[in-house]
Design a protein around this motif. Structure first.
Motif, short mmCIF file in Angstrom:
data_model
loop_
_atom_site.label_atom_id
_atom_site.label_comp_id
_atom_site.label_asym_id
_atom_site.label_seq_id
_atom_site.Cartn_x
_atom_site.Cartn_y
_atom_site.Cartn_z
N GLY A 131 0.84 -1.19 0.00
CA GLY A 131 0.00 0.00 0.00
C GLY A 131 0.88 1.24 0.00
O GLY A 131 2.10 1.16 0.14
N PRO A 132 0.29 2.41 -0.14
CA PRO A 132 1.07 3.65 -0.17
C PRO A 132 1.69 3.97 1.19
O PRO A 132 1.21 3.53 2.23
N ASN A 133 2.78 4.73 1.14
CA ASN A 133 3.48 5.23 2.33
C ASN A 133 3.93 4.10 3.27
O ASN A 133 3.93 4.25 4.49
N GLN A 134 4.30 2.98 2.69
CA GLN A 134 4.92 1.90 3.45
C GLN A 134 6.41 1.82 3.15
O GLN A 134 7.21 1.54 4.05
N LEU A 135 6.77 2.06 1.90
CA LEU A 135 8.17 1.96 1.47
C LEU A 135 8.49 3.07 0.49
O LEU A 135 7.85 3.19 -0.55
N TRP A 136 9.47 3.88 0.85
CA TRP A 136 9.94 4.94 -0.03
C TRP A 136 11.36 4.64 -0.49
O TRP A 136 12.13 3.97 0.21
N SER A 137 11.67 5.13 -1.65
CA SER A 137 13.03 5.05 -2.18
C SER A 137 13.48 6.46 -2.51
O SER A 137 12.70 7.27 -3.02
N TRP A 138 14.76 6.76 -2.22
CA TRP A 138 15.22 8.11 -2.53
C TRP A 138 16.69 8.08 -2.93
O TRP A 138 17.43 7.16 -2.62
N ASP A 139 17.08 9.12 -3.67
CA ASP A 139 18.46 9.22 -4.13
C ASP A 139 18.72 10.67 -4.56
O ASP A 139 17.80 11.51 -4.56
N ILE A 140 19.96 10.92 -4.91
CA ILE A 140 20.37 12.25 -5.37
C ILE A 140 21.01 12.10 -6.74
O ILE A 140 21.82 11.20 -6.95
N THR A 141 20.64 12.97 -7.67
CA THR A 141 21.29 13.00 -8.97
C THR A 141 21.71 14.42 -9.28
O THR A 141 21.15 15.39 -8.74
N TYR A 142 22.73 14.55 -10.13
CA TYR A 142 23.22 15.90 -10.43
C TYR A 142 22.67 16.38 -11.77
O TYR A 142 22.45 15.59 -12.68
N LEU A 143 22.47 17.67 -11.84
CA LEU A 143 22.02 18.34 -13.06
C LEU A 143 23.09 19.35 -13.45
O LEU A 143 23.57 20.11 -12.61
N PHE A 157 12.38 11.89 -3.50
CA PHE A 157 11.79 10.80 -2.74
C PHE A 157 10.56 10.29 -3.49
O PHE A 157 9.74 11.09 -3.94
N MET A 158 10.43 8.96 -3.61
CA MET A 158 9.28 8.40 -4.30
C MET A 158 8.69 7.24 -3.51
O MET A 158 9.38 6.56 -2.75
N ASP A 159 7.39 7.04 -3.65
CA ASP A 159 6.68 5.92 -3.04
C ASP A 159 6.80 4.72 -3.97
O ASP A 159 6.37 4.78 -5.12
N VAL A 160 7.39 3.64 -3.49
CA VAL A 160 7.62 2.46 -4.33
C VAL A 160 6.30 1.84 -4.78
O VAL A 160 6.20 1.34 -5.90
N PHE A 161 5.28 1.87 -3.94
CA PHE A 161 4.01 1.23 -4.27
C PHE A 161 3.29 1.94 -5.42
O PHE A 161 2.87 1.32 -6.39
N SER A 162 3.16 3.25 -5.32
CA SER A 162 2.39 4.00 -6.31
C SER A 162 3.26 4.73 -7.33
O SER A 162 2.74 5.29 -8.29
N ARG A 163 4.58 4.76 -7.10
CA ARG A 163 5.55 5.52 -7.92
C ARG A 163 5.30 7.04 -7.82
O ARG A 163 5.76 7.80 -8.66
N LYS A 164 4.55 7.44 -6.81
CA LYS A 164 4.31 8.87 -6.61
C LYS A 164 5.58 9.55 -6.11
O LYS A 164 6.28 9.03 -5.24
N ALA A 235 16.96 0.33 -7.47
CA ALA A 235 16.64 0.45 -8.90
C ALA A 235 15.51 1.42 -9.19
O ALA A 235 15.47 2.03 -10.25
N PHE A 236 14.57 1.59 -8.24
CA PHE A 236 13.40 2.45 -8.52
C PHE A 236 13.83 3.91 -8.73
O PHE A 236 13.41 4.54 -9.70
N SER A 237 14.67 4.41 -7.84
CA SER A 237 15.12 5.80 -7.99
C SER A 237 16.03 5.95 -9.20
O SER A 237 15.93 6.94 -9.95
N GLU A 238 16.93 4.99 -9.42
CA GLU A 238 17.83 5.08 -10.56
C GLU A 238 17.04 5.06 -11.87
O GLU A 238 17.35 5.81 -12.81
N SER A 239 16.01 4.23 -11.94
CA SER A 239 15.19 4.17 -13.15
C SER A 239 14.44 5.48 -13.38
O SER A 239 14.32 5.95 -14.52
#
Length: 260
Positions: A131-143, A157-164, A235-239
């Motif tokens: 379900g939502p807000n159970q597992l988040w994935s986060w990372d930093i990328t440069y621009l 930061f993104m929600d792995v369940f909903s990709r929000k 992989a979720f954040s990298e993708s």
């Protein structure tokens, strides 16, 4: 053809086994007796092993001494090269290191010797979001900025369940203070309760810094980090970053952080 040879030999052998005469069976098949014998001889395995016993072959007494030494209290948890080296220091020789390995392998004793349990490699349990807000994935990328060697850093930061995308911000540097403050704002906005959320990331400084870890503990968020030398654990954040940067309308270079 080879198949015909095998069939002819089989038929002749069956006839002889049932009381027939081998020569007459060959005549019935239209094959000479000597031809059948030659075919049978050609099918024999003509490989021969050594006709003499090697001089350096280990005797049963030496093998028993080797096994007893390897299983002794002193050497039960030692590898063959350690055993041979230790015995050599005492001016004692039983067999070579390779012979130790060979004999132990024959007796199926190379898997694990000793009183301790063999090491177990356990794969960590997978994090699963139902379900939502159970597992988040986060990372930093440069621009890229307009100045060579200087970048803007996207914290996402993104929600792995909903990709929000639950939250993001841009800064001029990588800092655990920035990530901690951003996470706290996002958790308040999303109404995250203690022990509700698992936050996964790689092993970068902003992710594992003392300030960030203290913020996670204060918010009741469980940290999760990628395994060492496993590049696809986040992989979720990298993708998502690749999707961002490969969009046709992605600018690529930004003159100001507000443009980014």
């Amino acid at each position: 053809m080879e198949v015909d040879k095998l069939e002819a030999i089989t038929l002749v052998d069956e006839a002889v086994a049932n009381g027939g005469v081998k020569k007459e069976a060959c005549i019935d098949l239209g094959v000479d007796l000597r031809t059948i014998n030659k075919w049978k001889n050609d099918l024999k395995d003509k490989r021969q092993g050594p006709l003499t016993t090697p001089k350096n072959k280990l005797s049963d007494e030496v093998k028993n001494e080797l096994i007893a030494t390897a299983n002794s209290k002193e050497f039960v948890d030692k590898s063959p090269w350690q055993i041979v080296a230790t015995l050599a220091d005492r001016n004692k020789y039983i067999a070579s290191e390779s012979s130790f390995y060979k004999v132990l392998k024959e007796r199926k004793m190379l898997i694990h010797r000793g009183k301790s349990k063999p090491p177990e490699k356990k794969r960590p349990a997978e994090l699963v979001a139902t379900g939502p807000n159970q597992l988040w994935s986060w990372d930093i990328t440069y621009l890229k900025s307009g100045i060579k060697g200087e970048y803007f850093y996207l914290y996402l930061f993104m929600d792995v369940f909903s990709r929000k995308i639950v939250g993001y911000d841009l800064f001029n540097c990588e800092s655990m203070e920035h990530s901690a403050a951003l996470l706290e704002r996002i958790c308040i906005a999303e109404g995250i309760l203690a022990d509700q959320l698992v936050l996964h990331s790689d092993n970068g400084g902003p992710m594992k810094g003392a300030t960030m870890l203290a913020t996670l503990q204060k918010l009741g968020v469980v940290p999760s980090f990628s395994r060492a030398r496993v590049s696809d654990d986040n992989a979720f954040s990298e993708s998502l970053f690749k999707t961002l940067k490969y969009r046709p309308d992605f600018a690529g270079v930004f003159s100001e952080i507000s443009d980014a």
